[in-house]
Design a protein around this motif. Structure first.
Motif, PDB file in Angstrom:
ATOM      1  N   ALA A  82       0.977  -1.173   0.068  1.00  0.00           N
ATOM      2  CA  ALA A  82       0.209   0.011   0.115  1.00  0.00           C
ATOM      3  C   ALA A  82       0.756   1.434  -0.023  1.00  0.00           C
ATOM      4  O   ALA A  82       0.114   2.411  -0.013  1.00  0.00           O
ATOM      5  N   HIS A  83       1.990   1.045  -0.096  1.00  0.00           N
ATOM      6  CA  HIS A  83       2.876   2.434  -0.012  1.00  0.00           C
ATOM      7  C   HIS A  83       2.652   3.369  -1.213  1.00  0.00           C
ATOM      8  O   HIS A  83       2.203   2.548  -2.461  1.00  0.00           O
ATOM      9  N   PRO A  84       2.687   4.523  -1.341  1.00  0.00           N
ATOM     10  CA  PRO A  84       2.173   5.333  -2.613  1.00  0.00           C
ATOM     11  C   PRO A  84       2.927   5.297  -3.658  1.00  0.00           C
ATOM     12  O   PRO A  84       2.688   5.073  -5.008  1.00  0.00           O
ATOM     13  N   ASP A  85       4.228   4.906  -3.658  1.00  0.00           N
ATOM     14  CA  ASP A  85       4.935   4.801  -4.893  1.00  0.00           C
ATOM     15  C   ASP A  85       4.870   3.328  -5.759  1.00  0.00           C
ATOM     16  O   ASP A  85       5.204   3.108  -6.508  1.00  0.00           O
ATOM     17  N   HIS A  86       3.740   2.473  -5.140  1.00  0.00           N
ATOM     18  CA  HIS A  86       3.350   1.271  -5.604  1.00  0.00           C
ATOM     19  C   HIS A  86       2.026   1.265  -5.840  1.00  0.00           C
ATOM     20  O   HIS A  86       1.182   0.610  -6.653  1.00  0.00           O
ATOM     21  N   ALA A  87       1.087   2.275  -5.090  1.00  0.00           N
ATOM     22  CA  ALA A  87      -0.209   2.204  -5.205  1.00  0.00           C
ATOM     23  C   ALA A  87      -1.071   3.645  -5.528  1.00  0.00           C
ATOM     24  O   ALA A  87      -2.342   3.563  -5.819  1.00  0.00           O
ATOM     25  N   ARG A  88      -0.385   4.726  -5.357  1.00  0.00           N
ATOM     26  CA  ARG A  88      -1.135   5.916  -5.457  1.00  0.00           C
ATOM     27  C   ARG A  88      -2.006   6.408  -6.929  1.00  0.00           C
ATOM     28  O   ARG A  88      -2.735   6.823  -6.942  1.00  0.00           O
ATOM     29  N   GLY A  89      -1.726   5.526  -7.885  1.00  0.00           N
ATOM     30  CA  GLY A  89      -2.314   5.799  -9.202  1.00  0.00           C
ATOM     31  C   GLY A  89      -3.431   4.853  -9.460  1.00  0.00           C
ATOM     32  O   GLY A  89      -4.278   5.133 -10.387  1.00  0.00           O
ATOM     33  N   LEU A  90      -3.856   4.164  -8.204  1.00  0.00           N
ATOM     34  CA  LEU A  90      -4.829   3.001  -8.550  1.00  0.00           C
ATOM     35  C   LEU A  90      -5.930   3.867  -8.550  1.00  0.00           C
ATOM     36  O   LEU A  90      -7.209   3.294  -9.543  1.00  0.00           O
ATOM     37  N   LEU A  91      -6.511   4.803  -7.921  1.00  0.00           N
ATOM     38  CA  LEU A  91      -7.568   5.601  -7.873  1.00  0.00           C
ATOM     39  C   LEU A  91      -8.107   6.054  -9.441  1.00  0.00           C
ATOM     40  O   LEU A  91      -9.312   5.818  -9.976  1.00  0.00           O
ATOM     41  N   ASN A 115      -3.910   6.320   0.809  1.00  0.00           N
ATOM     42  CA  ASN A 115      -3.358   7.066  -0.171  1.00  0.00           C
ATOM     43  C   ASN A 115      -3.985   8.120  -0.868  1.00  0.00           C
ATOM     44  O   ASN A 115      -3.518   9.016  -1.655  1.00  0.00           O
ATOM     45  N   TRP A 116      -5.299   8.202  -0.301  1.00  0.00           N
ATOM     46  CA  TRP A 116      -6.284   9.485  -0.941  1.00  0.00           C
ATOM     47  C   TRP A 116      -6.814  10.087   0.381  1.00  0.00           C
ATOM     48  O   TRP A 116      -8.030  10.330   0.313  1.00  0.00           O
ATOM     49  N   THR A 241       8.292  11.294   8.749  1.00  0.00           N
ATOM     50  CA  THR A 241       8.297   9.888   8.225  1.00  0.00           C
ATOM     51  C   THR A 241       7.044   9.899   7.223  1.00  0.00           C
ATOM     52  O   THR A 241       6.110  10.501   7.386  1.00  0.00           O
ATOM     53  N   PRO A 242       6.820   8.765   6.381  1.00  0.00           N
ATOM     54  CA  PRO A 242       5.787   8.396   5.771  1.00  0.00           C
ATOM     55  C   PRO A 242       4.588   7.904   6.376  1.00  0.00           C
ATOM     56  O   PRO A 242       4.848   7.544   7.684  1.00  0.00           O
ATOM     57  N   ALA A 243       3.586   8.123   6.018  1.00  0.00           N
ATOM     58  CA  ALA A 243       2.229   7.870   6.885  1.00  0.00           C
ATOM     59  C   ALA A 243       2.121   6.388   7.411  1.00  0.00           C
ATOM     60  O   ALA A 243       1.914   6.082   8.297  1.00  0.00           O
ATOM     61  N   LEU A 244       2.858   5.409   6.481  1.00  0.00           N
ATOM     62  CA  LEU A 244       2.588   4.063   6.801  1.00  0.00           C
ATOM     63  C   LEU A 244       4.108   3.462   6.890  1.00  0.00           C
ATOM     64  O   LEU A 244       4.938   3.790   6.009  1.00  0.00           O
ATOM     65  N   GLY A 245       4.217   2.593   7.938  1.00  0.00           N
ATOM     66  CA  GLY A 245       5.424   1.694   7.916  1.00  0.00           C
ATOM     67  C   GLY A 245       6.502   2.313   8.847  1.00  0.00           C
ATOM     68  O   GLY A 245       6.452   2.130  10.231  1.00  0.00           O
ATOM     69  N   LEU A 246       7.288   3.330   8.434  1.00  0.00           N
ATOM     70  CA  LEU A 246       8.369   3.737   9.296  1.00  0.00           C
ATOM     71  C   LEU A 246       7.771   4.569  10.614  1.00  0.00           C
ATOM     72  O   LEU A 246       8.439   4.355  11.794  1.00  0.00           O
ATOM     73  N   GLY A 247       6.949   5.397  10.533  1.00  0.00           N
ATOM     74  CA  GLY A 247       6.564   6.098  11.723  1.00  0.00           C
ATOM     75  C   GLY A 247       6.130   4.969  12.782  1.00  0.00           C
ATOM     76  O   GLY A 247       6.192   5.233  13.732  1.00  0.00           O
ATOM     77  N   GLN A 248       5.184   4.027  12.295  1.00  0.00           N
ATOM     78  CA  GLN A 248       4.694   2.943  13.271  1.00  0.00           C
ATOM     79  C   GLN A 248       5.889   2.290  13.916  1.00  0.00           C
ATOM     80  O   GLN A 248       5.863   2.017  14.993  1.00  0.00           O
ATOM     81  N   GLU A 249       6.810   1.696  13.034  1.00  0.00           N
ATOM     82  CA  GLU A 249       8.074   1.095  13.551  1.00  0.00           C
ATOM     83  C   GLU A 249       8.794   2.060  14.642  1.00  0.00           C
ATOM     84  O   GLU A 249       9.286   1.725  15.801  1.00  0.00           O
ATOM     85  N   LEU A 250       8.987   3.323  14.510  1.00  0.00           N
ATOM     86  CA  LEU A 250       9.525   4.313  15.323  1.00  0.00           C
ATOM     87  C   LEU A 250       8.900   4.280  16.706  1.00  0.00           C
ATOM     88  O   LEU A 250       9.372   4.285  17.769  1.00  0.00           O
ATOM     89  N   THR A 275      -3.083   8.789  11.600  1.00  0.00           N
ATOM     90  CA  THR A 275      -3.975   8.143  10.739  1.00  0.00           C
ATOM     91  C   THR A 275      -3.484   6.632  10.514  1.00  0.00           C
ATOM     92  O   THR A 275      -4.257   5.714  10.710  1.00  0.00           O
ATOM     93  N   GLY A 276      -2.198   6.754  10.119  1.00  0.00           N
ATOM     94  CA  GLY A 276      -1.713   5.251   9.879  1.00  0.00           C
ATOM     95  C   GLY A 276      -1.682   4.458  11.127  1.00  0.00           C
ATOM     96  O   GLY A 276      -1.858   3.196  11.101  1.00  0.00           O
ATOM     97  N   CYS A 277      -1.377   5.013  12.477  1.00  0.00           N
ATOM     98  CA  CYS A 277      -1.451   4.198  13.646  1.00  0.00           C
ATOM     99  C   CYS A 277      -2.852   3.431  13.853  1.00  0.00           C
ATOM    100  O   CYS A 277      -3.016   2.602  14.322  1.00  0.00           O
ATOM    101  N   ASP A 278      -4.005   4.576  13.740  1.00  0.00           N
ATOM    102  CA  ASP A 278      -5.376   4.065  13.656  1.00  0.00           C
ATOM    103  C   ASP A 278      -5.666   2.854  12.713  1.00  0.00           C
ATOM    104  O   ASP A 278      -6.439   1.911  13.118  1.00  0.00           O
ATOM    105  N   ALA A 279      -4.988   2.965  11.433  1.00  0.00           N
ATOM    106  CA  ALA A 279      -5.203   1.755  10.614  1.00  0.00           C
ATOM    107  C   ALA A 279      -4.680   0.649  11.059  1.00  0.00           C
ATOM    108  O   ALA A 279      -5.128  -0.618  10.960  1.00  0.00           O
ATOM    109  N   TYR A 280      -3.342   0.420  11.568  1.00  0.00           N
ATOM    110  CA  TYR A 280      -2.692  -0.512  12.095  1.00  0.00           C
ATOM    111  C   TYR A 280      -3.625  -1.342  13.394  1.00  0.00           C
ATOM    112  O   TYR A 280      -3.589  -2.449  13.448  1.00  0.00           O
TER     113      TYR A 280
END
Length: 556
Positions: A82-91, A115-116, A241-250, A275-280
């Motif tokens: 779900a990272h933007p560089d792999h999914a942001r163009g989906l919509l 991503n949106w 940090t990005p919204a997903l991944g690194l921030g929650q790891e930190l 918001t990413g934390c809430d999603a996790y």
């Protein structure tokens, strides 16, 4: 993205000479995102869609569809994570081709809406279909897809495509972003799940090129030590940090590292990272068992009771949050000046390597800007390790700077054993599979030696041919080795200078702090205290939990 996509007509029209082809629309050379079109026989599969500006891609796909027999530019889309560089163009892709099937793992399908965030998510339909993990699914006649957890991010998968004809089967694996090591919230890719696939093609990321990284634990310790020194110097720390991944790891690192557990300290989380934390939290059943066990005893993120306190930062408090030393996690796209206000700080701004974050030359208050490494992708040795375990005929490198990908493709150990490709956007890669192609042999790893027992000393003699291996220098770095039994076999391991220094440092520092290293319930680096949230799990020596009990002198 380059305006060089004319090759798509061949891949759609079926005029190619090979059963397997790959047309990269973007390989993220310039932060474009990743988007690849793969053809396996008559099947056209779009892998990821991370383009920021997808207008050129959509126009090209529309032209390709109009030339073919199908109104769709591909048979279906597979998303690695779900990272933007792999999914942001989906919509945009879905809006242009609403009948185009889009598939991903269950976790990824739930994380994609992040991503949106700027749009009304109630108006965005649930267009992504979830596929199970480790379970083959036939999406087209003769074409089977199977997803394997890839580490890196919750829900991230490596995609295995198997196309079967009357004559033979063709297998292609797309790794997406992968990480072999375990991180705080994601288990690493398991090599044993992928061995023996008899792959024809491996499409693999090369984010870090051939660079070698310290062990993940060492990276975490170095970062925690830097933050600890900053707080001790009455400095606040800002972590974009990005919204997903690194921030929650930190956040998990800061909550469980011995420098911060029990410390009277506030950790503030702002913007999309919150918001990413809430999603996790919604995905807790999909996170590793150790994380689920932790969450049974105390909140995973938001916690004002247990120190350090983790709180959501409200907009009206941004300008004053640094009045006393604290830690702030915020979006990598945020204007950091709204935190570095007069009468706050001083601030230490820590920027993650490999993520482009804009910072000002000067702020309203004294600031220090540094970078740190907390890798979420495998380094060079990890990348080549995966390749040698899978032993494909073709290796296609994507996702990385041209320099780093060139470093990988020029490795002699790869050039001599595989067909290696590193295509630019718009360049069609034909992947011919010959019946007479010899699968590369596994590297020779056995050396005959002699063992001699002389009183209290045992000498093991090995031939000097073993020193020709690139790994010998690291193995023999200090001249010291560690031996242990593994079943009926004796395994030798070289001790590095870094490891010796860490052991020496731990010997003096762990005795002074409350941590798993001097807890009476830690044996064999496992926790045996039923009252602990870490019970029966492997622990790091510098870890800590509320059930800590100091090891007594007569127990040592």
């Amino acid at each position: 993205m380059r305006d060089n996509l004319s090759s798509s007509s061949r891949i759609d029209a079926g005029e190619a000479s090979s059963e397997l082809e790959c047309l990269p629309y973007s390989v993220q050379h310039n932060d474009e995102g990743v988007c690849l079109l793969v053809r396996m026989g008559p099947n056209r599969i779009l892998l990821d869609c991370g383009l920021g500006d997808s207008s050129l891609l959509l126009n090209t796909l529309a032209k390709s569809a109009s030339r073919g027999n199908s109104p769709l530019p591909a048979d279906f889309v597979l998303i690695s994570h779900a990272h933007p560089d792999h999914a942001r163009g989906l919509l945009s892709l879905h809006e242009a081709f609403p009948l185009l099937p889009i598939y991903a793992s269950e976790v990824t399908s739930k994380l994609l809406p992040l991503n949106w965030l700027g749009q009304d998510t109630k108006e965005i339909p649930q267009f992504c279909h979830a596929l199970p993990l480790r379970s083959p699914v036939e999406l087209q006649e003769g074409l089977v897809v199977e997803l394997f957890p890839a580490g890196h991010l919750p829900g991230a998968v490596a995609v295995l495509l198997t196309y079967t004809t009357e004559q033979r089967s063709y297998k292609l694996l797309y790794t997406g972003d992968f990480f072999l090591s375990n991180s705080r919230l994601v288990e690493g890719l398991r090599l044993e799940e992928l061995r023996g696939l008899n792959l024809n093609v491996l499409i693999i990321e090369g984010t870090y090129g051939t660079s070698r990284h310290p062990h993940r634990r060492n990276q975490e310790n170095q970062l925690a030590e830097r933050i600890n020194r900053a707080i001790a110097d009455n400095c606040s720390v800002l972590l974009p940090t990005p919204a997903l991944g690194l921030g929650q790891e930190l956040l998990m690192l800061l909550r469980s590292h011995h420098h911060f557990t029990g410390r009277d300290l506030d950790i503030w989380v702002d913007g999309a990272v919150a918001t990413g934390c809430d999603a996790y939290l919604e995905l807790l059943p999909h996170l590793p068992p150790s994380v689920q066990n932790f969450a049974r005893h105390q909140p995973l993120f938001w916690d004002e009771r247990v120190r350090p306190r983790v709180r959501r930062l409200q907009p009206e408090h941004r300008a004053t949050v640094g009045n006393s030393p604290c830690i702030v996690l915020t979006d990598s796209t945020s204007d950091l000046a709204k935190y570095c206000q007069p009468n706050t700080g001083p601030w230490l701004i820590l920027l993650p390597e490999k993520i482009d974050i804009k910072v000002n030359k000067k702020y309203f208050t004294p600031t220090t800007i540094e970078s740190y490494l907390l890798a979420q992708h495998s380094d060079g040795p990890g990348t080549t390790q995966l390749i040698h375990n899978l032993r494909p005929q073709h290796v296609v490198f994507v996702h990385g700077s041209p320099t780093y990908l060139a470093d990988l493709t020029s490795l002699e150990e790869l050039q001599n054993r595989y067909h290696v490709h590193s295509p630019s956007a718009g360049i069609l890669v034909e992947l011919p599979i010959g019946d007479t192609f010899l699968q590369p042999a596994a590297p020779e790893t056995n050396y005959e030696g002699e063992l001699t027992e002389l009183g209290t000393v045992i000498t093991i003699t090995l031939p000097d041919a073993i020193t020709a291996d690139n790994r010998w220098r690291q193995f023999a770095d200090t001249g010291l080795i560690e031996a242990r039994w593994q079943g009926e076999e004796l395994v030798l391991r070289g001790l590095s200078q870094r490891e010796l220094l860490n052991q020496s440092s731990d010997r003096y520092t762990l005795s002074d702090i409350d941590c798993c290293g001097n807890c009476r319930h830690q044996r064999g680096q496992r926790c045996w205290n039923p009252a602990s949230p870490l019970y029966n799990f492997k622990v790091t020596l510098e870890g800590y939990c509320p059930a800590f009990e100091r090891l007594l002198n007569n127990e040592s």
